[in-house]
Design an enzyme around this catalytic site. Structure first.
Site, PDB file in Angstrom:
ATOM      1  CG  ASP A 146      -1.668   1.285   1.451  1.00 38.98           C
ATOM      2  OD1 ASP A 146      -1.819   2.048   0.472  1.00 38.98           O
ATOM      3  OD2 ASP A 146      -2.109   1.540   2.586  1.00 38.98           O
ATOM      4  CD  GLU A 197      -5.201   3.729  -2.529  1.00 41.98           C
ATOM      5  OE1 GLU A 197      -6.003   4.631  -2.190  1.00 41.98           O
ATOM      6  OE2 GLU A 197      -4.017   3.955  -2.824  1.00 41.98           O
ATOM      7  CE  LYS A 221      -1.758   6.794  -3.783  1.00 36.86           C
ATOM      8  NZ  LYS A 221      -2.265   5.949  -2.696  1.00 36.86           N
ATOM      9  CG  ASP A 261      -8.841   5.936   2.034  1.00 41.32           C
ATOM     10  OD1 ASP A 261      -8.270   6.467   3.007  1.00 41.32           O
ATOM     11  OD2 ASP A 261      -8.231   5.250   1.191  1.00 41.32           O
TER      12      ASP A 261
END
Length: 445
Positions: A39, A205, A102, A227
Site C-alpha cells: 500500500d 484501494e 503520490k 477513506d
C-alpha cells in the site's frame, strides 16, 4: 494379484497420500510467502503478507515494529533516507525532503496548475514537459521523479519484508486509488520495477479495503468506502455481485485530511503561546516541537477526553527592530496546556462537516438512497476520530463497520490478493474488479 487386491492397494496408497498431506499441513513448517502486498499511500505506506496454511494476514513492521512508514524521502550529501528516517529531516532539511509524491505520479500538469499544487510545499517542484519533478540541492543539484521517490519507499518495504521472512522477494501486488488512470497505474508499476519488484496485479484501494473486511465472502451488494488519510479524502461506492466489485461512483477532497486537523490545533497552540509570552514561536526548532506535541495530542484525543501539552520552547525575543537580534533565550520556558476533545472538535467543526459532501455526491451519482447501503467501511487513520465516526453513523442511521484497523485495511486487502496470486493454501474467495473506464471522480476543495 486379484482385482480386489489391486483396488485395496490403490486405496491404501491414496489414503497414505492423504495422510501425508494432512500430517504435512499439521507438522511441517508452511511455505514462506513469495508475493507481498504493498500500500503506497500519500502520507503513509505499508507492506503485508498472506501466510499459507494459517490463512492469516501479517502487516510487517520496520526495525522498531512500526506497521506504517511515512511516505517521505530525504536527500543529504551522503545518503537517501526513506520512511521515518526521511521524515525526521523534514524540519531541518525541508527543501530536500520530498513527501506527497503520490499526488504527482504519472500526472500531466498545465504549468499554472502545477504552480498551484507545489506552492504549499517547502521543496521545489519543476515542470518537465508536463510531468512534475522535484529539485534537490545537496553537494550537487539534480532532479528526481515522483516514481523514483515511490521506488525508494517500495525498496525500503521490500527489504523490511525480506528481513522479516528470511527469503528474497521479487513479486508483489500493489494498490492504487480507484481514480488512477492507465498512465498513473503504469508509473506506479514503474516505481515498483525500479525497486526490483515485478507487479502481478494492481488493485483499487477501496476494493482492497472491502476485501480486508471480508466483504468478498459475504452476501452484500452496496458498499460505501470512506477513506480519510493524512492528506486526502476519497469516498467510493462499490457494487458487488457474486465475486465481482464494480466501482459505481467516486468523489473526494484532495486537500482534506489528518494534517489539516493537526494544523488547526497547531495554529491554536501558537496563538496561545503568543498570548501567554507576548512572543509568537518563530524558531524552526520550536515549531517542530509544537507540531510533534500537537500530533501526539490529536492521537490521544481519539481515546481520551483530554490531552496534556508540555513543550520546551526557546522563544526568540522580538526586541527593538533597530537593535540587532539577540538570539534565542538561553533557558527554555515550558509551555503547558490542556487540549480537550471538545476544543479539538470545535476547531475542526467546518472541516469535519466537509466529509459528508462527497458522501452525498456518490449516493446521488450511484442513484442510491442512504438506507440502501449495506456496509460502510472506514479506511485511513483519521476515521478513528470519534466525532467523524459519529457524523457518519448519524448520517446513515447505523454504525460503520470498524472490525479492521483503518490504517491497515488497504494493505490487509492487498496482502489477501497477493496470497491468492501466489497460490496460497487454503485458497481464499477472490474478488474480481470490473474496470469502469467511464468513471470520473468528483473533486471538492
Amino acid at each position: 494379484m486379484t482385482m480386489a487386491g489391486e483396488m485395496s492397494m490403490i486405496g491404501s496408497v491414496i489414503l497414505a497420500l492423504f495422510l501425508a498431506g494432512y500430517l504435512g499441513q499439521q507438522y511441517l513448517p508452511p511455505p514462506k510467502p513469495k508475493v507481498i502486498g504493498l500500500d503506497l499511500g500519500t502520507t503513509f505506506c505499508s507492506v503485508g503478507v498472506f501466510h499459507p496454511g494459517t490463512g492469516d494476514v501479517e502487516v510487517i513492521g520496520d526495525e522498531e515494529g512500526r506497521k506504517s512508514i511515512p511516505s517521505a524521502v530525504s536527500f543529504t550529501s551522503t545518503e537517501v533516507l526513506a520512511g521515518h528516517d526521511g521524515l525526521d529531516l523534514a524540519d531541518s532539511n525541508p527543501e530536500n525532503t520530498i513527501y506527497d509524491a503520490k499526488r504527482f505520479i504519472g500526472k500531466i500538469f498545465e504549468q499554472e496548475l502545477l504552480e498551484q499544487e507545489s506552492a504549499r510545499y517547502p521543496f521545489k517542484v519543476i515542470n518537465n514537459n508536463g510531468s512534475a519533478e522535484f529539485f534537490v540541492t545537496t553537494n550537487q543539484t539534480f532532479t528526481v521523479t515522483p516514481e523514483f521517490i515511490g521506488s525508494r519507499l517500495l525498496l525500503k518495504m521490500r527489504k523490511m519484508a525480506e528481513r522479516h521472512l528470511g527469503v528474497p522477494i521479487q513479486r508483489a501486488v500493489i494498490s492504487v486509488p480507484a481514480e488512477f488512470d492507465e498512465r498513473q497505474r503504469n508509473y506506479t508499476i514503474r516505481a515498483a520495477n525500479l525497486a526490483g519488484l515485478d507487479i502481478l496485479r494492481v488493485i483499487n484501494e477501496p476494493t482492497a479495503a472491502a476485501m480486508a473486511y471480508g466483504l468478498h465472502k459475504v452476501d452484500v451488494f452496496n458498499v460505501l468506502v470512506v477513506d480519510l488519510g493524512g492528506g486526502t479524502l476519497d469516498v467510493s461506492l462499490l457494487n458487488k455481485q457474486g465475486g465481482m466489485f464494480l466501482t459505481r461512483a467516486m468523489a473526494g477532497n484532495n486537500k482534506l485530511g489528518g494534517q489539516d486537523f493537526s494544523q488547526r490545533l497547531l495554529q491554536y497552540t501558537m496563538e496561545r503561546v503568543r498570548q501567554q509570552y507576548g512572543i509568537p514561536p518563530t524558531l524552526k526548532e520550536d515549531i517542530h516541537h509544537l507540531r510533534q506535541a500537537v500530533e501526539a495530542a490529536k492521537l490521544n484525543l481519539t481515546l481520551q477526553p483530554s490531552a496534556d501539552l508540555r513543550v520546551p520552547l526557546h522563544l526568540e525575543p522580538q526586541g527593538d527592530p533597530k537593535q540587532p537580534p539577540q538570539g534565542p533565550t538561553k533557558d527554555p520556558i515550558i509551555f503547558q496546556a490542556v487540549i480537550t476533545r471538545e476544543l479539538f472538535e470545535e476547531l475542526n467543526a467546518d472541516l469535519f462537516q466537509k466529509i459528508l459532501v462527497p458522501v452525498e455526491t456518490v449516493l446521488a451519482e450511484g442513484h442510491l438512497g442512504k438506507e440502501e447501503v449495506d456496509e460502510i467501511v472506514l479506511v485511513g487513520g483519521s476515521t478513528r476520530i470519534p466525532r467523524i465516526r459519529k457524523l457518519i453513523s448519524e448520517y446513515f442511521g447505523k454504525e460503520p463497520n470498524t472490525s479492521v484497523d483503518p490504517d491497515l485495511a488497504v494493505v490487509t486487502g492487498v496482502a489477501i490478493q497477493a496470497g491468492i496470486m501466489g497460490g496460497s493454501w487454503p485458497l481464499q474467495v477472490s474478488a474480481i474488479e470490473i474496470p469502469n473506464r467511464h468513471l470520473r471522480k468528483t473533486i471538492f476543495n
